[in-house]
Design a protein around this motif. Structure first.
Motif, PDB file in Angstrom:
ATOM      1  N   ALA A   1       0.849  -1.188   0.000  1.00  0.00           N
ATOM      2  CA  ALA A   1       0.000   0.000   0.000  1.00  0.00           C
ATOM      3  C   ALA A   1       0.889   1.244   0.000  1.00  0.00           C
TER       4      ALA A   1
ATOM      5  N   THR B   1     -10.813  -2.317  -0.116  1.00  0.00           N
ATOM      6  CA  THR B   1      -9.866  -2.821  -1.094  1.00  0.00           C
ATOM      7  C   THR B   1     -10.480  -4.048  -1.762  1.00  0.00           C
TER       8      THR B   1
ATOM      9  N   ASN C   1      -7.535   1.556  -4.496  1.00  0.00           N
ATOM     10  CA  ASN C   1      -7.241   0.177  -4.102  1.00  0.00           C
ATOM     11  C   ASN C   1      -8.279  -0.805  -4.661  1.00  0.00           C
TER      12      ASN C   1
END
Lengths: 542, 449
Positions: A255, B315, B365
């Motif tokens: 991330a 996500t 994401n």
């Protein structure tokens, strides 16, 4: 700051004893203005002893009760006091010998002596570790995927509390600890407080909400998405606080962190907008430097001039002993939710600061007060109002308090795991009870026994063994000791479970039961012990 | 042998006799089939907030829709997501609301709002919808708790699952699935969840305890409790008594057979899905048959487990929701089929919902974030006019273009579907009457039969 220091891994050895105490940053200039609330510092700088503080608390309550027409309950008996103070400080009920010794004492200072003794007892450290763990990383207890965070955090808390670390230093260490991106699925056995950050998933917005809630008692959560509906907080104030955490590493490998995304230090973009805001404290001041933001945030939070920090801590401690705080819920300080008895809250907060944030000072003051030492028996309708603290409220136990009390009562000893005493073994009796008795309620005053808990206590194997003549240590000791009269056997069971002697009517009733039981006296004692362990008097603090 | 009267006399409180004897119901209380037709409710709770775009409001022609395709349903003109092919065949029985709207984008507040119908307001402790409906619909003959919660996730907003001011008599029995083999090694094996069971533990007397002994113990306990409660009129003491009374009633009831899923044919168990959610839906049907008023089943992952906020897809939204739907679709469709086959669907309202929806815009994401501004809820069964969609969102999903629905309106509609009057009020803990649905709530007539 946030360089990687290797990955945590399971270690078979005991927890490492050393921890790096992180940079203690120079305390911020004392110019913080209060932003609507009063600073905490004592106006005339009077430093009171805990006895004097307790006396002032009692004076303030006497006046409040008179103002409101409240008739306080009787003083607690020694039996009530000893059980309550053990549950509150040691996290368990007293043993039979501890009760007997206390009840036999004619020392007029015996109550404060018990408190002093308990504050030097490892059981106190253990209990307070659980209390602060629940307060600081509550999600880690509720959410299974965060459970691995618990052992390392508890070990860290344990060390700090055992060392009587002042509260401001404890909080500063948490807020400024080295934080790494690491999966919460790895068991943390390093003695570190960074679980606080991992529990917030390393997200600035989660951490801003958790920080203000845990340490300031300010709920900013709703301001995350919109201006707070009934408080003064604006959405941009929330994000300006979140910006203090913009330097954290990314939440998971792969991330993107704020820094890597090209944000400039100390700024954050409000999601779904183009607005980028810089770090600003809730009181309106700006940090001096765009580096060391968490250190500056820690300075501001733990400053004696912070309007909420000491009050919140004191409010939490008070609730620990009374089931509710002056502000209730404890972490909801707001204009719409004013404190009851603000004069007592302020007194305790001032003295907490004056005593350099010494937690034990507050605990000694509270436990020495007559307010804490009231009976739980209601004698007047005005005592029903829990915000008056005129009677000891009936409170639920934490799962740990409950199981450790049960173990004490029945004589059950479960060895800790040698390799890591903080790992909860879910297959152990303790692990299973902790799971079953995990309380989901928000207030101990509204504690609910569940059907499944009742069934486990009535019919489960643990109670079965605890009340079986062949397996129960307590019961065997009581039934097999040859020199006891029936009355003494009954009394011992009462002391073991309830820390008191039976009342005359109970004595009559249970002795009659003993005499007439068709399966003999031992079976009758087993039934009686079952009754005591299933009573609400046993399952609750009062 | 001691009689209650003796016991009361010894305690010096002779008035105590009557109330102490009422402390536990007589052990002879047998299960009875009720004659009166009480309506029931099953809530399929999607903790975390399910994406409306991957379920009931797909947008295949807009970039916000992502890769999710729409499929036709049994009702001409109504399309839903490709992930729910079996449910599509039940559309004649279902009413889809595509225009739910709140301002609550925080899990805890949204969960509290949707599950109680009220926003937090001072000290009032609002009951969860499960407790509220259980209290309204309960069959006094039923020995099981009127509200059963299967595999719930209590981490977000525990009070939203509790009885609030209604008190502990209406708190849920929480049931968790036990799987025979929970090891990760079995994860890819479809048969691994064969052993899903919902045992209520410790329902039998301990093996060393005779029935006579058990009764003696309960009588002595009742006397102790009575004295303690007389001196301390506090909620935890009353709650303890309620829990013990309800536990004893269950212990002595035949109705606990409802938990024995082994009594069901294999083919039916297979149809529901051999996973905790599928078997939880089957359990819900059995509990309803045994008189339970409100059952909720939570779904959190693609293996059918509960106990987490699994629909919170910040996500990897598309794959996650697809996996969740692969469990949801057969379980829900089988539940409707099974209820219908047994003539129970006309009296049982089935609700599908979570605390909010997901952002139409897809984030960096490949996820979707919290979206209270326009999301979907599905109702079917008792009192519901199926085969329709109510409300609509714009092509990009970001605005409601027709008939926005507020949470109190939804609660009022649910009440009416269950033949309850939304304006009926309970007295709250602060002494103020609180209607079933908040003041000003309007049931949506078009959705009702």
């Amino acid at each position: 700051m946030n360089r990687r220091r290797g990955i945590f891994h399971r270690r078979p050895a005991t927890v490492p004893g050393l921890v790096l105490v992180l940079v203690l940053f120079v305390r911020a200039s004392g110019a913080d203005s209060a932003g609507g609330a009063e600073p905490t510092g004592s106006p005339d700088g009077v430093v009171l002893s805990w006895k004097e503080t307790a006396a002032q608390i009692d004076g303030l309550f006497a006046a409040a009760w008179q103002r409101h027409g409240v008739v306080p309950a009787e003083p607690a008996s020694d039996e009530e006091f000893i059980r309550r103070v053990y549950l509150d400080l040691a996290g368990r009920i007293p043993s039979v010998s501890e009760v007997r010794a206390f009840l036999a004492s004619d020392d007029p200072d015996r109550r404060e002596r018990v408190v002093a003794t308990l504050l030097e007892n490892p059981a106190w450290v253990r209990h307070m570790t659980i209390v602060w763990r629940n307060a600081l990383i509550p999600q880690a207890v509720m959410q299974a995927d965060l459970r691995p965070l618990v052992p390392g955090f508890e070990a860290w808390l344990w060390e700090r509390l055992a060392a009587k670390t002042p509260y401001d230093r404890l909080v500063r260490e948490i807020l400024t600890t080295d934080v790494q991106a690491v999966s919460p699925f790895v068991v943390r056995d390093a003695v570190r407080p960074d679980a606080f950050f991992a529990a917030g998933r390393l997200k600035p917005e989660n951490l801003a909400a958790a920080t203000t809630r845990a340490f300031l008692g300010v709920r900013l959560d709703c301001a995350q998405c919109h201006d707070h509906p009934f408080d003064r907080w604006k959405q941009d104030q929330f994000w300006k606080l979140a910006a203090f955490y913009s330097e954290l590493p990314a939440s998971s490998p792969g991330a993107v962190s704020m820094q890597e995304a090209g944000g400039s230090p100390g700024t954050i973009r409000i999601p779904d907008t183009d607005q980028v805001v810089s770090a600003v404290f809730l009181t309106g001041e700006v940090p001096r430097d765009t580096r060391f933001l968490r250190e500056q945030l820690a300075d501001w939070i733990t400053s004696p001039n912070n309007p909420w920090f000491a009050r919140m801590a004191v409010n939490r401690l008070w609730a620990q002993f009374f089931g509710r705080g002056f502000v209730d819920p404890i972490d909801d300080f707001s204009d719409a939710n004013p404190a009851v008895h603000p004069e007592v809250l302020d007194l305790l907060a001032e003295q907490f600061v004056a005593h350099d944030f010494d937690l034990t000072f507050v605990i000694r003051s509270i436990t020495a007060s007559q307010v804490y030492q009231r009976s739980g028996v209601q004698t007047h309708a005005s005592q029903s109002d829990t915000s008056m603290f005129a009677r000891a409220a009936v409170r639920g136990l934490t799962p740990e308090q409950f199981f450790d009390s049960l173990a004490e009562a029945v004589g059950f000893y479960q060895p800790y795991r040698q390799d890591n005493p903080f790992v909860i073994d879910m297959t152990s009796a303790r692990g299973r009870f902790l799971e079953l008795f995990r309380s989901d309620g928000e207030s101990v005053l509204e504690h609910e026994t569940t059907i499944l808990q009742a069934l486990a206590m009535m019919n489960g194997d643990f109670t079965g063994e605890a009340t079986s003549l062949k397996d129960s240590r307590t019961l065997r000791a009581v039934t097999e000791f040859p020199l006891m009269s029936d009355s003494e056997r009954l009394e011992t069971l009462f002391l073991a479970a309830l820390a008191r002697r039976p009342s005359p009517s109970e004595r009559d009733r249970f002795l009659r039961f003993l005499d007439t039981h068709p399966d003999g006296q031992a079976a009758a004692l087993s039934d009686i012990f079952w009754v005591l362990l299933n009573s609400s008097e046993f399952l609750l603090n009062h | 042998m001691i009689t209650r009267r003796q016991m009361a006399a010894w305690s010096g409180l002779s008035l105590l006799g009557a109330s102490a004897s009422g402390w536990f119901p007589h052990l002879a209380c047998a299960a009875q089939q009720s004659n009166k037709a009480y309506r029931h409710c099953i809530l399929l709770w999607m903790s975390g907030g399910p994406s409306q775009l991957e379920t009931f409001d797909p947008k295949p022609r807009h970039e916000n829709g992502g890769p999710t395709q729409a499929i036709p349903t049994a009702v001409a003109g109504i399309h839903i997501s490709e992930h729910l092919p079996q449910i599509a065949q039940w559309m004649t029985h279902l009413a889809v609301i595509r225009s739910m709207q709140t301002k609550e984008g925080d899990h805890a507040r949204a969960t509290g709002f949707v599950r109680t119908g009220y926003l937090p307001q001072g000290p009032i402790r609002y009951p969860s919808i499960g407790s509220l409906l259980a209290q309204q619909l309960h069959d006094p003959q039923c020995d099981l708790p009127a509200y059963v919660s299967v595999n719930p996730f209590l981490g977000i907003s525990p009070a939203a699952f509790g009885p609030g001011f209604l008190g502990p008599a209406w708190s849920p029995l929480i049931v968790s699935a036990q799987t025979a083999q929970a090891g990760p090694a079995a994860s890819e094996d479809d048969d691994s969840a064969d052993g899903v069971a919902f045992e209520v533990r410790n329902l039998q007397r301990h093996r060393d305890v005779s029935r006579w002994q058990a009764e003696q113990r309960l009588e002595l306990l009742a006397a102790m409790e009575h004295e303690f409660a007389m001196q301390r009129p506090d909620t935890p003491v009353a709650g303890h008594r309620q829990a013990y009374e309800r536990a004893v009633r269950m212990m002595t009831s035949e109705a606990v057979r409802a938990f024995r899923l082994d009594d069901e044919p294999d083919a039916l168990r297979d149809a529901y899905g051999r996973n905790p959610f599928g078997q939880g839906c089957l359990l819900a049907r059995r509990l309803i048959e045994h008189g339970v008023s409100f059952v909720e089943v939570n779904l959190s992952d693609d293996r059918g487990n509960g106990g987490a906020a699994g629909w919170d897809t910040h996500t990897n939204n598309f794959r996650t929701v697809g996996g969740l739907c692969s469990v949801l679709d057969p379980a829900w469709a089988s539940l409707l089929q099974d209820l219908n086959d047994r003539g129970l669907l006309a009296d049982t309202l089935v609700i599908w919902m979570g605390e909010f929806g997901r952002t139409p815009r897809i984030n960096d994401n490949v996820g979707r974030d919290h979206w209270p501004g326009g999301w979907s809820v599905v109702l079917g069964g008792a009192g519901i006019r199926g085969g329709q969609v109510y409300g609509a969102t714009s092509d990009d999903g970001t605005t409601i273009t027709e008939d926005p629905v507020a949470v109190p309106d939804l609660i009022a509609t649910i009440c009416r579907a269950l033949q309850l009057e939304p304006t009926d009020a309970n007295i709250s803990n602060v002494g103020r009457p609180v209607p079933l649905a908040d003041h000003g709530a309007r049931a949506i007539d078009r959705l009702l039969t």
